[in-house]
Design an enzyme around this catalytic site. Structure first.
Site, PDB file in Angstrom:
ATOM      1  N   HIS A   1       0.902  -1.167   0.282  1.00 21.43           N
ATOM      2  CA  HIS A   1      -0.112  -0.188   0.048  1.00 21.43           C
ATOM      3  C   HIS A   1       0.701   1.541  -0.056  1.00 21.43           C
ATOM      4  O   HIS A   1       1.948   1.712   0.669  1.00 21.43           O
ATOM      5  CB  HIS A   1      -1.013  -0.083   1.072  1.00 21.43           C
ATOM      6  CG  HIS A   1      -2.124   1.053   1.215  1.00 21.43           C
ATOM      7  ND1 HIS A   1      -1.383   2.198   1.670  1.00 21.43           N
ATOM      8  CD2 HIS A   1      -3.302   1.021   0.342  1.00 21.43           C
ATOM      9  CE1 HIS A   1      -2.941   2.976   1.727  1.00 21.43           C
ATOM     10  NE2 HIS A   1      -3.722   2.087   0.722  1.00 21.43           N
TER      11      HIS A   1
ATOM     12  N   GLU B   1      -4.246   2.177  -7.298  1.00 22.34           N
ATOM     13  CA  GLU B   1      -5.282   3.434  -6.766  1.00 22.34           C
ATOM     14  C   GLU B   1      -3.826   4.265  -7.068  1.00 22.34           C
ATOM     15  O   GLU B   1      -2.528   4.726  -7.095  1.00 22.34           O
ATOM     16  CB  GLU B   1      -4.663   3.141  -4.844  1.00 22.34           C
ATOM     17  CG  GLU B   1      -5.422   1.935  -4.939  1.00 22.34           C
ATOM     18  CD  GLU B   1      -5.310   2.063  -2.969  1.00 22.34           C
ATOM     19  OE1 GLU B   1      -7.013   2.385  -2.359  1.00 22.34           O
ATOM     20  OE2 GLU B   1      -4.417   1.399  -2.232  1.00 22.34           O
TER      21      GLU B   1
HETATM   22  P1  PGA Z   1      -9.791   6.107   0.858  1.00 24.41           P
HETATM   23  O1  PGA Z   1      -8.688   5.142   0.980  1.00 24.41           O
HETATM   24  O2  PGA Z   1     -10.577   5.592  -0.281  1.00 24.41           O
HETATM   25  O3  PGA Z   1     -10.354   6.749   1.973  1.00 24.41           O
HETATM   26  O4  PGA Z   1      -8.836   7.427  -0.145  1.00 24.41           O
HETATM   27  C1  PGA Z   1      -8.004   3.843  -0.378  1.00 24.41           C
HETATM   28  C2  PGA Z   1      -6.966   3.253   0.067  1.00 24.41           C
HETATM   29  O5  PGA Z   1      -6.043   3.880   0.794  1.00 24.41           O
HETATM   30  O6  PGA Z   1      -7.126   2.417   0.001  1.00 24.41           O
END
Ligand code: PGA
Length: 254
Positions: free
Chosen positions: A101, A169
């Protein structure tokens, strides 16, 4: 399009946002509502804060939820004080492990090499790795290069991958006001799909995360297999309506 062949996948990353009472009451509410969902084309996972994994496993037994860890050690066992053993997670009944992450990279110094070792550790221990891939750059060409490099360094040496989830992401969409634009998500998820196919990886799902919430999946369902939810899922009713929305969109696409 590979996305219509794969099952819908929706994951929730609770990070360290909720205390014990909030986590368990969120889970109880979600599990109760999920009993009304009779769809065998959906998979759900929850990544609770590590001290609550055991209680979450007990409460989700027999439900649609699989449980995973937000982070794992690259080592199975041994003298690694404070680390989370992937071997123990499997023995407890966890099915997923989140790897790489952005917050682990940015705040805890995880690099490509460690991330690759953690993916190997997940597969070796029969945990499905959820590998986070996402660019820092807001410039399209640079973003594509970053994502290509991350995929190659994370995955080219993996020999024992039975199943893989990519959580796409873009770093600038995490914790933001808005998700990335649907055009951008579609372009990047198509690129990720092509890269995975070039690496001869077959059994994968791609989900989008970064301020994901209601109304998004409709615009990205041709290239994504589901959503990776953060803050927008903190209200259990909203979470359930996102799940229902995704189920209808997936069904309409088939
Ligand atoms: P968020 O987090 O939807 O609160 O931006 C997503 C993540 O970091 O997995």
């Amino acid at each position: 399009m590979g996305s219509s062949a794969s099952k819908l996948l929706i994951g929730v990353n609770l990070k360290m946002y909720m205390n014990r009472e909030q986590t368990l009451s969120w889970l109880d509410a979600a599990v109760t509502e999920l009993q009304n969902i009779k769809d065998n084309n959906i998979e759900l996972f929850l990544l609770p804060s590590p001290p609550l994994i055991s209680e979450c496993l007990e409460r989700t037994s027999g439900s649609l939820f699989a449980i995973g860890a937000q982070n794992i050690s690259e080592y199975d066992s041994g003298a690694f004080t404070g680390e989370i053993s992937p071997q123990l997670l499997t023995q407890m009944g966890c099915e997923y492990a989140l790897v790489g992450h952005h917050e682990r990279r940015a705040l805890f110094g995880e690099n490509d090499d460690v991330i690759s070792q953690k993916i190997a550790a997940s597969s070796r221990n029969n945990l499905i790795p959820i590998v986070c891939i996402g660019e820092l750059s807001t410039e399209e060409k640079e973003a594509q290069t970053e994502v290509r490099i991350q995929i190659t360094t994370a995955l080219e040496e993996q020999k024992h991958l039975k199943k893989l989830v990519i959580a796409y992401e873009p770093t600038w969409a995490i914790g933001a006001e808005q998700p990335a634009s649907s055009e951008h998500i579609n372009r990047m998820c198509s690129l990720i799909r092509t890269e995975l196919e070039e690496l001869k990886i077959k059994n994968f799902q791609i989900i989008y995360g970064g301020s994901a919430g209601e109304g998004l999946f409709e615009m990205i369902s041709q290239t994504c297999d589901g959503l990776f939810l953060g803050r927008r899922s903190h209200d259990p009713q909203t979470f359930i309506s996102i799940v229902q929305e995704c189920i209808s969109i997936k069904a309409a696409n088939q």
